[in-house]
Design a protein around this motif. Structure first.
Motif, PDB file in Angstrom:
ATOM      1  N   THR A 126       0.850  -1.191   0.000  1.00  0.00           N
ATOM      2  CA  THR A 126       0.000   0.000   0.000  1.00  0.00           C
ATOM      3  C   THR A 126       0.887   1.242   0.000  1.00  0.00           C
ATOM      4  OG1 THR A 126      -0.059   0.195   2.402  1.00  0.00           O
ATOM      5  CG2 THR A 126      -1.757  -1.192   1.369  1.00  0.00           C
ATOM      6  N   VAL A 127       0.241   2.368  -0.309  1.00  0.00           N
ATOM      7  CA  VAL A 127       0.953   3.652  -0.308  1.00  0.00           C
ATOM      8  C   VAL A 127       1.601   3.885   1.061  1.00  0.00           C
ATOM      9  CG1 VAL A 127       0.597   6.157  -0.434  1.00  0.00           C
ATOM     10  CG2 VAL A 127      -0.495   4.646  -2.107  1.00  0.00           C
ATOM     11  N   GLU A 168       2.536   1.724   3.283  1.00  0.00           N
ATOM     12  CA  GLU A 168       3.662   0.804   3.511  1.00  0.00           C
ATOM     13  C   GLU A 168       4.924   1.270   2.796  1.00  0.00           C
ATOM     14  OE1 GLU A 168       1.247  -3.376   4.261  1.00  0.00           O
ATOM     15  OE2 GLU A 168       1.770  -2.767   2.222  1.00  0.00           O
ATOM     16  N   VAL A 169       4.739   1.734   1.556  1.00  0.00           N
ATOM     17  CA  VAL A 169       5.912   2.212   0.801  1.00  0.00           C
ATOM     18  C   VAL A 169       6.517   3.431   1.496  1.00  0.00           C
ATOM     19  CG1 VAL A 169       6.661   3.276  -1.366  1.00  0.00           C
ATOM     20  CG2 VAL A 169       5.183   1.265  -1.408  1.00  0.00           C
ATOM     21  N   VAL A 170       5.659   4.342   1.929  1.00  0.00           N
ATOM     22  CA  VAL A 170       6.151   5.541   2.616  1.00  0.00           C
ATOM     23  C   VAL A 170       6.808   5.148   3.943  1.00  0.00           C
ATOM     24  CG1 VAL A 170       5.486   7.745   3.659  1.00  0.00           C
ATOM     25  CG2 VAL A 170       4.497   7.038   1.477  1.00  0.00           C
ATOM     26  N   ALA A 171       6.204   4.198   4.651  1.00  0.00           N
ATOM     27  CA  ALA A 171       6.762   3.744   5.938  1.00  0.00           C
ATOM     28  C   ALA A 171       8.127   3.088   5.759  1.00  0.00           C
ATOM     29  CB  ALA A 171       5.798   2.766   6.612  1.00  0.00           C
ATOM     30  N   ALA A 188      -3.790   6.463   1.281  1.00  0.00           N
ATOM     31  CA  ALA A 188      -2.809   5.719   2.084  1.00  0.00           C
ATOM     32  C   ALA A 188      -3.015   4.203   2.060  1.00  0.00           C
ATOM     33  CB  ALA A 188      -2.821   6.230   3.520  1.00  0.00           C
ATOM     34  N   GLY A 189      -4.287   3.791   2.042  1.00  0.00           N
ATOM     35  CA  GLY A 189      -4.559   2.360   2.134  1.00  0.00           C
ATOM     36  C   GLY A 189      -4.604   1.646   0.792  1.00  0.00           C
ATOM     37  N   ASP A 190      -4.441   2.384  -0.294  1.00  0.00           N
ATOM     38  CA  ASP A 190      -4.557   1.781  -1.625  1.00  0.00           C
ATOM     39  C   ASP A 190      -3.252   1.115  -2.058  1.00  0.00           C
ATOM     40  OD1 ASP A 190      -7.041   2.905  -1.575  1.00  0.00           O
ATOM     41  OD2 ASP A 190      -6.620   4.456  -3.085  1.00  0.00           O
ATOM     42  N   PRO A 191      -3.354   0.013  -2.805  1.00  0.00           N
ATOM     43  CA  PRO A 191      -2.136  -0.563  -3.382  1.00  0.00           C
ATOM     44  C   PRO A 191      -1.463   0.448  -4.315  1.00  0.00           C
ATOM     45  CG  PRO A 191      -3.989  -2.076  -3.621  1.00  0.00           C
ATOM     46  CD  PRO A 191      -4.563  -0.774  -3.140  1.00  0.00           C
ATOM     47  N   VAL A 192      -0.127   0.565  -4.213  1.00  0.00           N
ATOM     48  CA  VAL A 192       0.601   1.532  -5.036  1.00  0.00           C
ATOM     49  C   VAL A 192       0.359   1.281  -6.524  1.00  0.00           C
ATOM     50  CG1 VAL A 192       2.905   2.318  -5.678  1.00  0.00           C
ATOM     51  CG2 VAL A 192       2.361   1.911  -3.296  1.00  0.00           C
ATOM     52  N   SER A 193       0.198   0.009  -6.872  1.00  0.00           N
ATOM     53  CA  SER A 193       0.033  -0.354  -8.285  1.00  0.00           C
ATOM     54  C   SER A 193      -1.250   0.222  -8.875  1.00  0.00           C
ATOM     55  CB  SER A 193       0.044  -1.876  -8.428  1.00  0.00           C
ATOM     56  OG  SER A 193      -0.941  -2.449  -7.582  1.00  0.00           O
ATOM     57  N   GLN A 244       2.387   7.763  -8.071  1.00  0.00           N
ATOM     58  CA  GLN A 244       3.454   6.861  -7.611  1.00  0.00           C
ATOM     59  C   GLN A 244       4.736   7.648  -7.350  1.00  0.00           C
ATOM     60  OE1 GLN A 244       4.020   3.287  -9.896  1.00  0.00           O
ATOM     61  NE2 GLN A 244       1.843   2.819  -9.942  1.00  0.00           N
ATOM     62  N   GLN A 245       4.999   8.625  -8.229  1.00  0.00           N
ATOM     63  CA  GLN A 245       6.172   9.473  -8.043  1.00  0.00           C
ATOM     64  C   GLN A 245       6.055  10.236  -6.721  1.00  0.00           C
ATOM     65  OE1 GLN A 245       8.741   9.288  -9.936  1.00  0.00           O
ATOM     66  NE2 GLN A 245       9.940  10.926  -9.034  1.00  0.00           N
ATOM     67  N   ARG A 246       4.854  10.734  -6.419  1.00  0.00           N
ATOM     68  CA  ARG A 246       4.638  11.463  -5.166  1.00  0.00           C
ATOM     69  C   ARG A 246       4.793  10.537  -3.961  1.00  0.00           C
ATOM     70  NH1 ARG A 246      -0.823  13.808  -7.212  1.00  0.00           N
ATOM     71  NH2 ARG A 246      -1.318  14.107  -5.024  1.00  0.00           N
ATOM     72  N   THR A 247       4.433   9.268  -4.143  1.00  0.00           N
ATOM     73  CA  THR A 247       4.626   8.283  -3.071  1.00  0.00           C
ATOM     74  C   THR A 247       6.119   8.155  -2.732  1.00  0.00           C
ATOM     75  OG1 THR A 247       2.692   7.041  -3.829  1.00  0.00           O
ATOM     76  CG2 THR A 247       4.243   5.866  -2.402  1.00  0.00           C
ATOM     77  N   LEU A 248       6.957   8.175  -3.769  1.00  0.00           N
ATOM     78  CA  LEU A 248       8.409   8.050  -3.551  1.00  0.00           C
ATOM     79  C   LEU A 248       8.985   9.293  -2.885  1.00  0.00           C
ATOM     80  CD1 LEU A 248       9.479   6.324  -6.867  1.00  0.00           C
ATOM     81  CD2 LEU A 248       9.200   5.307  -4.600  1.00  0.00           C
ATOM     82  N   ILE A 249       8.440  10.462  -3.242  1.00  0.00           N
ATOM     83  CA  ILE A 249       8.875  11.695  -2.582  1.00  0.00           C
ATOM     84  C   ILE A 249       8.514  11.622  -1.093  1.00  0.00           C
ATOM     85  CG2 ILE A 249       8.469  14.178  -2.439  1.00  0.00           C
ATOM     86  CD1 ILE A 249       7.955  14.060  -5.545  1.00  0.00           C
TER      87      ILE A 249
END
Ligand code: ATP
Ligand code: MG
Length: 194
Positions: free
Chosen positions: A94-95, A97-100, A134-139, A146-151
């Motif tokens: 999820t978004v 999890e990636v940020v965490a 936040a709870g959605d799968p990144v895919s 997705q780019q904003r998730t990485l930021i």
């Protein structure tokens, strides 16, 4: 005097023995915001990767926070957003999890996330305007989201240095504005940006 955050001196960097950068020097001091400009293929990403030790440096030297790159271990001090990596990469995370995962270098993999970790993740999600996803799968996010998730992942680690490689490529105007605001806050807090 505090040493430079990044110090590259007379570096030669290349792939498979073919040099892309020759005799390149770059000094970034604490609190600076430095932009590297150049044509496609001119070696911007290569320079950034060399600074972070992701490609070997032939001649010359690289130091991070005053420590030779080879001996540098304090990766929690650095947040890195690579160029177009695809945050999803097939992993059903999820978004949030990636940020965490941006907190891992700080807390260690085996220690459970604490309140400070959760707050940093929430603040980073807010900074890039993705709290509602936040709870959605990144895919299932768009490329720009997705780019904003990485930021957000880079911000969540609470780094002193942010290394951003074309961080807003594919990010729309409204989100670029939000990103600029987040960067401004980061710089005002004493952060350094390349
Ligand atoms: N993994 C690699 N293996 C071999 N050559 C590479 C590799 N990555 C980059 N190069 C080459 O190094 C040169 C510089 O590439 P680099 O990605 O650093 O450019 P850039 O300035 O970041 O370009 P862009 O604006 O397109 O992002 C190019 O000629 C490229 O073909
Ligand atoms: Mg590049």
């Amino acid at each position: 005097m505090t040493p430079p955050v990044i110090e590259i001196a007379h570096a030669t960097v290349g792939y498979d023995g073919r040099p892309v950068l020759r005799d390149v020097s770059l000094t970034v001091t604490a609190g600076e915001v430095v932009a590297v400009l150049g044509a496609n293929g001119s070696g911007k990403s290569t320079l950034v990767r060399a600074a972070l030790g992701l490609v070997p440096v032939g001649a010359g030297s690289v130091a991070l926070f005053g420590t030779p790159r080879r001996r540098f271990r304090q990766w929690h001090r650095i947040g890195y957003v690579p160029q177009r990596p695809g945050a999803g990469s097939g992993v059903p995370a999820t978004v949030r999890e990636v940020v965490a995962s941006g907190r891992l270098a700080r807390r260690g993999v085996l220690r459970p996330a604490g309140r400070a970790d959760r707050e940093a993740v929430t603040a980073a999600l807010d900074a890039v305007g993705l709290a509602d996803r936040a709870g959605d799968p990144v895919s299932t996010l768009s490329g720009g989201q997705q780019q904003r998730t990485l930021i957000a992942r880079a911000l969540a680690g609470g780094p002193e240095l942010l290394v951003l490689d074309e961080p807003t490529a594919g990010v729309d105007a409204a989100s670029q504005e939000a990103f600029a605001e987040a960067l401004r806050g980061f710089r005002d807090g004493g952060g350094t940006v390349l």
